[in-house]
Design an enzyme around this catalytic site. Structure first.
Site, PDB file in Angstrom:
ATOM      1  CG  ASP A  47     -96.836  30.706  25.662  1.00 35.43           C
ATOM      2  OD1 ASP A  47     -97.399  30.535  24.567  1.00 35.43           O
ATOM      3  OD2 ASP A  47     -97.435  31.085  26.685  1.00 35.43           O
ATOM      4  CE  LYS A 139    -101.601  24.556  24.395  1.00 35.47           C
ATOM      5  NZ  LYS A 139    -101.046  25.884  24.714  1.00 35.47           N
ATOM      6  CB  SER A 164    -103.281  26.288  27.727  1.00 35.27           C
ATOM      7  OG  SER A 164    -103.065  26.711  26.408  1.00 35.27           O
TER       8      SER A 164
END
Length: 480
Positions: A47, A139, A164
């Site tokens: 992100d 991740k 996540s």
């Protein structure tokens, strides 16, 4: 006469043995002196916005290590992901293939009974077959069940989260939906996290340990940070260090992590023969306000196919091979990383069709022909096509933050509204990076070209927006 003939044959045999021995010694010498295949470190943030690095415009926090990384290599100004969402973006990165071709959509959670099909070839599998040690830290998000974990997809070792970091009981909008957040080592859950403040530090320490362990052979390290995805956590060493607040602190710790990796490579004498790639999975989650990153002025963010959702920092470093300080304005995409690494390392490409191409010439300062890149979202919606500096966005529905919304800075998101793009729009990103001015009427030839490219993609991959069925789709892996 017979004696002379025999002597001649004997002399010829001696000469043949001599020259054969010389050639063998020559081949052995070439082999001994051949350079070791380059190590590869692929760092994938979560992100992170296009404007989150100092070299890309950030001012309220400092990223000296990432800025130096860009100065030491090449930096893309138009580097894209094909999907502005976690699992799909990661599938595309690791396979060099649009995730919709692989039937991977959205963001898989703890209820998913599917994952990346084991028949697909990841970067790790490709390089492992070519003699590389392979390790993943961070991740994963391509299936949390046993058949889909990283160690089943080419990685020798794994340490990190299966999905996540907001998929835990403390989610601000889904309390009690998620189970405790599991931390894995290889295939075993070794802990459940109630505090993530040491996550970036622990990932970094695991990455350094892998490099140390693998230093005597070529290695591939995939370091996929959970940050800067919400919920934001930072260790004490960076808490309160930025002017912006928590998000800036988190950015500074990710930057520190990059610096630690480079320091370890230098300490072991590996820096000159290591390729480092840095990018992110999609743009910032804008509804989180001060807990989200910066788009650098680009339109919209995560979860959209506007450039704020799919254009990312893209930095590639290989000393002596990629020119230092070079800025590349041509478009490229994460699906290009696998074939680029295949060409550089001499590894065989996957047997199944991929969608990326090697961009090694671009990285070495040479020209390449433009390639069409596509942006997909939801369940196989072709929302945009990019070709050179041109981008055609097709009619679709997307999320946006209502004008006048008061943004928050406490980790609680504001609500999106849905907006409809009713007519296709054409943009020249070299002059209009914010996608403000539709140039469709003034550029009929460009419009026709991009529509043709889109039709080719629809025939191949399908398109839910036009109800097109693709002819070359594959299945994800399933447990049931």
């Amino acid at each position: 006469m017979r004696f002379q003939s025999t002597r001649y044959l004997f002399s010829s045999l001696i000469l043949l043995i001599f020259f054969t021995s010389c050639e063998a010694n020559k081949e052995e010498k070439v082999t001994e002196e051949s350079p070791r295949k380059p190590n590869i470190v692929l760092i994938f943030a979560d992100d992170m916005g296009y404007g989150d690095l100092g070299v890309y415009g950030a001012t309220e926090w400092k990223t000296p290590n990432l800025d130096q990384l860009a100065a030491d290599g090449v930096r893309f100004t138009n580097f894209y992901v094909p999907h502005a969402v976690c699992s799909a973006s990661r599938a595309a990165l690791l396979t060099g293939t649009y995730a919709n071709r692989l039937e991977i959509f959205g963001a898989l959670d703890h209820t998913a009974t599917h994952g990346l099909n084991p028949e697909e070839t990841t970067i790790a599998e490709m390089l492992k077959a070519n003699g590389y040690a392979t390790g993943m830290v961070g991740k994963w998000h391509l299936g949390h069940l046993a058949p889909f974990l990283p160690t089943e997809q080419g990685f020798d070792s794994y340490y990190g989260l299966p999905y996540s970091n907001d998929m835990w009981p403390h989610h601000p909008e889904a309390k009690d939906y998620y189970p405790p957040l599991p931390l894995y080592r290889n295939t075993a859950v070794i802990d459940t996290l109630d505090d993530q403040s040491m996550l970036t530090t622990n990932y970094t320490e695991e990455a350094l340990a892998f490099i140390e362990k693998s230093k005597d052979k070529p290695f591939f390290l995939y370091l996929a940070h959970s940050m800067t995805h919400v919920p934001l956590f930072v260790s004490d060493k960076f808490k309160g260090k930025s002017q912006q607040g928590l998000y800036g602190d988190v950015m500074m710790e990710v930057d520190w992590s990059v610096g630690e990796v480079r320091k370890k490579l230098k300490e072991l004498g590996l820096a000159e023969n290591t390729i480092i790639i840095f990018t992110s999975d999609n743009g910032p989650w804008l509804s989180y306000g001060g807990h989200a990153g910066l788009t650098g002025g680009l339109k919209e963010g995560k979860g959209t196919s506007w450039d704020g959702g799919i254009r990312e920092p893209g930095i590639f470093v290989w000393p002596g091979h990629f020119p230092s300080g070079q800025v590349i304005n041509e478009a490229a995409m994460t699906i290009d990383i696998l074939p680029t690494l295949a060409e550089i390392s001499g590894a065989a490409l996957p047997a199944l069709k991929i969608d990326g191409r090697s961009i090694r010439p671009l990285l070495e300062g040479k020209e390449m022909e433009d390639k069409a890149y596509y942006a997909y979202y939801n369940k196989n919606e072709l929302q945009a096509v990019i070709y050179g500096s041109w981008k055609l966005v097709f009619p679709h529905t997307y999320r946006t933050i209502p004008e006048g919304t008061e943004m928050r800075n406490d980790g609680i998101p504001v609500k999106y509204k849905m907006a409809n793009l009713e007519k296709a729009q054409l943009f020249d990103l070299s002059k209009d990076p914010n996608e403000n001015t539709d140039l469709s009427e003034n550029n009929p030839e460009i419009l026709t070209k991009l529509n043709q490219l889109a039709d080719e993609a629809r025939a191949d991959l399908g398109d839910a927006l036009t109800e097109s069925e693709g002819t070359a789709l594959r299945k994800h892996g399933r447990m049931d």
